[in-house]
Design an enzyme around this catalytic site. Structure first.
Site, PDB file in Angstrom:
ATOM      1  N   SER A 262       0.674  -0.930  -0.284  1.00  0.00           N
ATOM      2  CA  SER A 262      -0.064   0.493   0.310  1.00  0.00           C
ATOM      3  C   SER A 262       1.003   0.951   0.004  1.00  0.00           C
ATOM      4  O   SER A 262       1.933   1.407   0.062  1.00  0.00           O
ATOM      5  CB  SER A 262      -0.756   0.293   1.055  1.00  0.00           C
ATOM      6  OG  SER A 262      -0.194   0.429   2.428  1.00  0.00           O
ATOM      7  N   LYS A 263       0.215   2.383   0.046  1.00  0.00           N
ATOM      8  CA  LYS A 263       0.969   3.873  -0.316  1.00  0.00           C
ATOM      9  C   LYS A 263       1.686   3.813   1.486  1.00  0.00           C
ATOM     10  O   LYS A 263       3.198   3.680   1.466  1.00  0.00           O
ATOM     11  CB  LYS A 263      -0.121   4.825  -0.119  1.00  0.00           C
ATOM     12  CG  LYS A 263       0.879   6.373   0.346  1.00  0.00           C
ATOM     13  CD  LYS A 263      -0.154   7.322   0.260  1.00  0.00           C
ATOM     14  CE  LYS A 263       0.337   8.795   0.907  1.00  0.00           C
ATOM     15  NZ  LYS A 263       1.423   8.475   1.806  1.00  0.00           N
ATOM     16  N   ARG A 264       1.396   3.242   2.822  1.00  0.00           N
ATOM     17  CA  ARG A 264       1.923   3.397   3.866  1.00  0.00           C
ATOM     18  C   ARG A 264       3.239   2.021   3.799  1.00  0.00           C
ATOM     19  O   ARG A 264       4.186   2.606   4.270  1.00  0.00           O
ATOM     20  CB  ARG A 264       1.247   2.573   4.718  1.00  0.00           C
ATOM     21  CG  ARG A 264       0.690   3.959   5.971  1.00  0.00           C
ATOM     22  CD  ARG A 264      -0.190   4.066   6.882  1.00  0.00           C
ATOM     23  NE  ARG A 264      -1.044   3.246   6.741  1.00  0.00           N
ATOM     24  CZ  ARG A 264      -2.212   2.157   7.205  1.00  0.00           C
ATOM     25  NH1 ARG A 264      -1.872   1.549   8.344  1.00  0.00           N
ATOM     26  NH2 ARG A 264      -3.204   1.755   6.858  1.00  0.00           N
ATOM     27  N   ASP A 267       5.600   4.065   2.148  1.00  0.00           N
ATOM     28  CA  ASP A 267       6.321   5.072   3.417  1.00  0.00           C
ATOM     29  C   ASP A 267       7.413   4.329   4.276  1.00  0.00           C
ATOM     30  O   ASP A 267       8.678   5.113   4.660  1.00  0.00           O
ATOM     31  CB  ASP A 267       5.204   6.245   3.788  1.00  0.00           C
ATOM     32  CG  ASP A 267       4.397   6.627   2.834  1.00  0.00           C
ATOM     33  OD1 ASP A 267       5.179   6.745   1.511  1.00  0.00           O
ATOM     34  OD2 ASP A 267       3.511   6.793   3.668  1.00  0.00           O
TER      35      ASP A 267
END
Ligand code: GLU
Length: 508
Positions: A262-264, A267
């Protein structure tokens, strides 16, 4: 039968790299069967619409070299390809379902829906609007003819829900997952048409796949739970004869195998999960992209192709054309595919070193001008030629080899301590003098000859002088072939850098 497949993203944000893989598999499958690859924009949920997202999707496909044959830009026989422009089409099919008794009006308010969920939960039942609970609710199955008319005439808002069967097995033969059977009691009576008259994803998706004559639905596994409802709708609409085949692709997983990518995860693990940089219009936060990170489109495509598909042998490097030939849905894995960014880097390296010096020079020239420096094409190409085996990303040529354009600002301290010895420094001075004595254009060859001559005269070995020479010229302990580096730098520059180093490092 002509194969027709579609990529049907919703423009609700940047296209995730997993979406790019879905598009790629659709493209490969279409091209392999001389079929059509269609881009359909599923934008019926206006509340989730994000400006710029559709352009982003189109650009991402173009960058990967997998343009649609039909779509919002290309047009085609089944235009329009944007669902928000097809609103009127869906109502007629909702009506057909109502007429056939396969769908019904539901007038429940959101408070009533919440109450129902709480009540069912308290009773230990499945808290959903379904065959078991629908008769306790306010809909055209539970109300009398008159009540229904009254509700509609007085403008009470309503949705149209699908009437799922009470006790039926719904079967689906998935090309990746095999036979999937779901019992209808687990399904809920999903909303098909919302109170604003717009269809939900399920209705619009099935209607468009049918009208656009889609033969294979190839999409992410997150849509597998919706597939039984879609199969049901094909039956209800009388389209089972032409129902597309389904292939649900494995999820992309985090590198540690835990959880969906995911985007997380991006990050957290520090790698891009989007094809391009994406600036969130609400927060101005920028999520990094593959393109801006220096990943080449060919490498990204090759990397993505192997995330979930196995060619059957150990071959890993595939051009897009080769992928078209080699790809098969049968060899798509069922298990989630671990996202390994190191592999992506490896692919990038492989493709980067095959790039022409001229193409790489374009990147370098841009980095140079961004840093206020100029270079001619010829020198930029020479630098790229020397560096391309040694870097993973084009921008690393500038960041690791600035010394081709600027004298070193500092010298690697550890190397200085280990390799900068008085005898080496003396030999370098003598070498600078020797170089000064000639007018000839410096070449790797003559630079080497002259160096050997100097070393022979001074009875000192090459191994003692080369690291010091590299330090003097580049400030670094490693790099591409030193004689070729000197050829690129040119005679005067080499002389001046040797002198500069001898002066700066004298105190050591
Ligand atoms: N609009 C859905 C999405 O955003 C399409 C899913 C499908 O391919 O059916 O992915």
């Amino acid at each position: 039968m002509t194969v027709r497949v579609r990529f049907a993203p919703s423009p609700t944000g940047p296209l995730h790299i997993g979406g790019v893989r879905t598009a790629l598999y659709n493209y490969l499958f279409a091209k392999q069967h001389q079929g059509a690859f269609i881009l359909r924009i599923e934008d019926t949920d206006q509340t989730r619409f994000v400006p710029g997202a559709e352009e982003y999707i189109r650009e991402a496909l173009a960058w990967c070299g997998i343009p649609p044959d039909e779509g919002v830009e290309q047009g085609g026989e089944y235009t329009p390809y944007r669902q928000s422009e097809r609103k009127d089409i869906y109502q007629q099919y909702a009506q057909q379902l109502l007429d056939g008794g396969f769908a019904y009006y539901a007038f429940d308010t959101s408070d009533e829906l919440n109450e129902m969920r709480e009540r069912l939960q308290a009773e230990g039942k499945n808290p959903q609007y379904d065959a078991a609970s629908r008769m306790t609710m306010k809909n055209s199955l539970s109300l009398s003819e008159e009540e229904i008319k009254e509700h509609i005439n007085s403008g009470v808002p309503y949705v149209i829900r699908v009437r799922t069967p009470e006790d039926e097995d719904i079967q689906l033969a998935d090309l990746v997952r095999g036979n999937v059977t779901v019992h209808s009691s687990t399904l809920d009576d999903k909303v098909l048409l919302k109170s604003d008259g717009l269809p939900t994803y399920h209705l619009a998706n099935v209607v468009d796949d049918h009208l656009m004559k889609i033969t294979h639905v190839i999409r992410g596994e997150e849509w597998l739970p919706s597939a039984p409802l879609h199969v049901l709708l094909y039956h209800y609409l009388g389209w089972e004869e032409n129902m597309p085949e389904f292939a649900h692709l494995p999820l992309l997983m985090n590198p540690d195998g835990k959880g969906k990518l995911s985007k997380r995860s991006g990050d957290r693990f520090g790698f891009p999960v989007y094809p391009f940089d994406w600036e969130n219009p609400q927060s101005d936060e920028v999520s990094p992209g593959f393109r801006e990170g220096g990943y080449l489109p060919e490498a990204t495509v090759n990397f993505l192709a192997l995330l979930g598909w196995h060619p059957g042998d150990d071959e890993e490097l595939f051009s897009l054309e080769e992928l078209v030939t080699a790809f098969s849905l049968e060899r798509v894995n069922k298990a989630g595919a671990k996202f390994d960014i190191e592999k992506a880097k490896w692919f990038n390296q492989q493709y980067l070193k095959e790039m022409s010096d001229a193409a790489l020079a374009e990147h370098l020239l841009k980095d140079l001008s961004d840093n206020g420096l100029e270079s001619n094409q010829e020198k930029a190409e020479q630098v790229c030629g020397l560096m391309k085996e040694r870097v993973t990303f084009p921008q690393e040529i500038w960041s690791t080899a600035q010394y081709f354009y600027q004298p070193p600002k500092q010298y690697d301290e550890k190397m200085v301590r280990k390799k900068w010895k008085p005898e080496a420094s003396d030999a370098l001075l003598a070498y600078a003098e020797a170089l000064e004595g000639s007018e000839e254009k410096l070449s790797a060859e003559n630079a080497k000859q002259q160096l050997q001559q100097v070393l022979e005269d001074r009875q000192i070995g090459l191994g003692k002088v080369m690291p010091a020479l590299r330090l003097a010229l580049t400030g670094q302990g490693g790099g591409p072939d030193l004689m070729s580096t000197m050829e690129v730098l040119g005679r005067q520059e080499v002389i001046s850098r040797i002198r500069q180093a001898v002066m700066s490092l004298a105190v050591n």
